[in-house]
Every structure is written in structure tokens, then in C-alpha cells.
Enzyme design. Structure first.
Site, short mmCIF file in Angstrom:
data_model
loop_
_atom_site.label_atom_id
_atom_site.label_comp_id
_atom_site.label_asym_id
_atom_site.label_seq_id
_atom_site.Cartn_x
_atom_site.Cartn_y
_atom_site.Cartn_z
N ASP A 84 -45.44 25.94 11.86
CA ASP A 84 -44.33 25.56 10.98
C ASP A 84 -43.60 24.35 11.57
OD1 ASP A 84 -42.55 25.82 8.84
OD2 ASP A 84 -41.23 27.19 9.95
N GLU A 135 -44.78 17.04 4.90
CA GLU A 135 -43.42 17.10 4.35
C GLU A 135 -42.91 15.72 4.00
OE1 GLU A 135 -40.56 19.58 6.36
OE2 GLU A 135 -38.93 18.17 5.96
N HIS A 177 -32.67 25.17 5.38
CA HIS A 177 -32.98 26.35 6.19
C HIS A 177 -31.70 27.12 6.47
CE1 HIS A 177 -36.49 23.74 7.58
NE2 HIS A 177 -37.05 24.78 7.02
N HIS A 207 -39.39 25.34 1.27
CA HIS A 207 -38.84 25.84 2.54
C HIS A 207 -37.46 26.43 2.27
CE1 HIS A 207 -41.51 24.14 5.79
NE2 HIS A 207 -42.06 23.69 4.68
N ASN A 229 -41.37 29.68 2.08
CA ASN A 229 -41.14 30.05 3.48
C ASN A 229 -39.87 30.88 3.65
OD1 ASN A 229 -43.22 28.27 3.77
ND2 ASN A 229 -42.17 26.93 5.22
N ASN A 231 -37.63 32.87 6.70
CA ASN A 231 -37.43 33.20 8.12
C ASN A 231 -36.09 33.90 8.34
OD1 ASN A 231 -37.66 33.24 10.94
ND2 ASN A 231 -36.59 31.29 11.13
N THR A 232 -35.00 33.23 7.98
CA THR A 232 -33.67 33.75 8.29
C THR A 232 -33.45 35.16 7.75
OG1 THR A 232 -32.82 31.50 8.28
CG2 THR A 232 -31.19 33.24 8.10
#
Ligand code: 13P
Length: 287
Positions: A84, A135, A177, A207, A229, A231-232
Site C-alpha cells: 500500500d 496514484e 485517509h 482510498h 481500501n 484501514n482506520t
């Protein structure tokens, strides 16, 4: 066996659903994500940031751990192991270590340099049967100490990068993010629409999947997003469940916490988060 993300994303784009990329940070997270994907018969992408790779003792350790789990857990759904936001050097190290997919984040380079480096990595990945994500337009927020502003990508630049033969393209559309601020303007569907029109069948990547309202996720998928995506959200659910367990004081009569029991609620919380996302993204039963 690990697979490239190409086939699962081509199918997702054609079928108008998205495959989740869930970032991993340790053994428990990885196991939770793989077991959930298998249970729901969903393809899945395991994301590894450079920081997480370092934490987990290097890319070779990660490859060994994931390959071991695929075998020992009897995982049959398609699984890609993906770098990533890789640097040029990180991308090369992951190709060497046995990842099946990489992201080269050249968004901070001038476009000419992004093009040159992406081109070189595309050729290597093609030869090795790996997928590669590029990206354009930086994704805002903080990741591994790098802070981006959350700009919208230039659709013409997206086309230029897509034409280099990358497998999938992350285009900044106002996403960031981490948690979204109260005054967040939302996703720019105008940008997404323009990018998709110029890049055709190219699977697009969103993302910053944490905290985007469900209707926006669905609209993004309808406009060509086929990889999202997250994650958090896994971090938050893991931390919350672990904190609650500790606060409940379930230690062993003064002997401290059993490390396996201590991490079990967090691992279960990740399973629940991953399940919720796979259902929302529409990837359940698509393996
Ligand atoms: P979130 O941390 O906002 O879920 O974003 C994850 C991501 O985009 C990883 O590349």
C-alpha cells in the site's frame, strides 16, 4: 496461493461491485480478514503499508506468514498481498519478497517522473504476473507520517498513467485517509465520472474507505470504483474491543492477561468490520 489482483478487479468492475483492501498490522488481523473472506466466499486484498511491513519484521516475514495461513487455514478464495502506498524502493523490495501486487505511489513526483517510474515497474510486474496500482492526485490525511491535502486528480493525467498499462488506478476525488472532518466536502463524483469516461475498463480505487457514507460508497461503485481500501475502521474496532476487555479486568487473578485471550476480542471486532464492508461493497459470494 497468492494471486494478482487483476482478475478479481476486472470481474468486480464488470459486475459493479468492489473488492475490499484491508490493511494488516499483525498476525491476528491477517487471520481475521482471511477467515472472514473465506466464510463469505469473497475475494480479498491484504494491504501492507511500508510502516506495517517494517513493524511485522520485513516483507519476507509478511509473505511467509500469509502464505502459511493460506495453507494452514485452507483458504480457497482469491487473496492478493498488496503493498500500500509504496515508494519506488519499497515496490522493488516487495516484488523481490514475493508479494502478488504493489501500489507505486508516485503522486508526489512531477508527472513526468511518476510516468517514468511507473512504466518501469509496470514492465517488471507484467513479467512476473503481478498487479500494479498507480496514484494520481494525492489522497489527503495522514498515512505513515505523510500528510496529503486530498486534491482531485486531473482526469487527463489519469488517462496518461492508465495508458501505461497499470492494473488499477487510484484517483484522488476528495477522499482522505483516517476520519473525515465535520466540514468535509464529500467525494467529487464529477471528477470520478470524468476519470472513468477517459479510462474505460480500468478498475478505479477508492482510498480512505473509513467513514464514507454508504450512499457515496454505492455511487462510487456505480461510477467504476472496484477496489476500496479500509484501514482506520479496523484499527478503531480493534482498539475499542481491546480497551473494553482490559477495562472489564479479565486478567488471571493477578497473573496478568493471557496474551491470546487479550487479543481475541480485537480479532473478533475486525471480523465484524470486514464482514460489514464486504456486504456493503457487494463482494460476498463473488469468489
Ligand atoms: P482509511 O484508513 O481511511 O480506511 O484508508 C485506508 C487506505 O486508504 C489505505 O491505503
Amino acid at each position: 496461493m497468492l494471486v494478482s489482483a487483476k482478475e478479481m478487479l476486472t470481474k468486480a468492475k464488470a459486475g459493479k461491485y468492489a473488492v475490499g483492501q484491508f490493511n494488516i498490522n499483525n498476525l491476528e488481523w491477517t487471520k481475521s480478514i482471511l477467515l472472514t473472506a473465506e466464510e463469505l466466499k469473497s475475494p480479498v486484498i491484504l494491504g501492507v503499508s511500508e510502516g506495517a511491513g517494517k513493524y511485522m519484521c520485513g516483507y519476507k516475514t509478511v509473505v511467509g506468514m500469509v502464505n502459511g495461513m493460506l495453507e494452514e487455514l485452507g483458504i480457497t478464495v482469491p487473496v492478493a498481498l498488496h503493498l500500500d502506498h509504496g515508494s519506488y524502493e519499497g515496490a522493488k523490495a516487495c516484488i523481490e519478497a514475493g508479494f502478488s501486487s504493489i501500489m507505486f505511489d508516485g503522486s508526489h513526483y512531477p508527472i513526468e517522473e511518476n510516468v517514468a517510474k511507473t512504466k518501469e515497474l509496470v514492465a517488471i510486474c507484467e513479467e512476473k504476473g503481478m498487479s500494479i496500482e498507480a496514484e494520481v492526485g494525492s489522497i489527503g490525511g495522514e498515512e505513515d507520517g505523510v500528510v496529503g491535502a486530498g486534491e482531485c486528480a486531473d482526469p487527463e493525467e489519469c488517462k496518461m498513467i492508465a495508458d501505461l498499462g497499470v492494473t488499477m488506478l487510484a484517483a484522488g476525488i476528495g477522499n482522505i485517509h483516517g476520519k473525515y472532518p465535520e466540514n468535509w466536502a464529500g467525494l467529487s463524483f464529477e471528477t470520478l465520472d470524468a476519470v472513468q469516461k477517459l479510462t474505460g475498463d480500468m478498475p478505479l480505487v477508492l482510498h480512505g474507505g473509513t467513514g464514507i457514507p454508504e450512499d457515496m460508497i454505492k455511487k462510487a461503485i456505480s461510477l467504476g470504483v472496484s477496489k476500496i481500501n479500509v484501514n482506520t475502521e479496523c484499527q478503531l474496532s480493534f482498539a475499542d474491543a481491546t480497551r473494553k476487555y482490559i477495562e472489564a479486568g479479565k486478567d488471571q487473578e493477578g497473573k496478568g492477561f493471557d496474551p491470546r485471550k487479550l487479543l481475541a476480542p480485537g480479532a473478533d471486532a475486525i471480523k465484524a468490520t470486514v464482514k460489514e464492508k464486504m456486504e456493503l461493497f457487494g463482494s460476498v459470494g463473488k469468489a
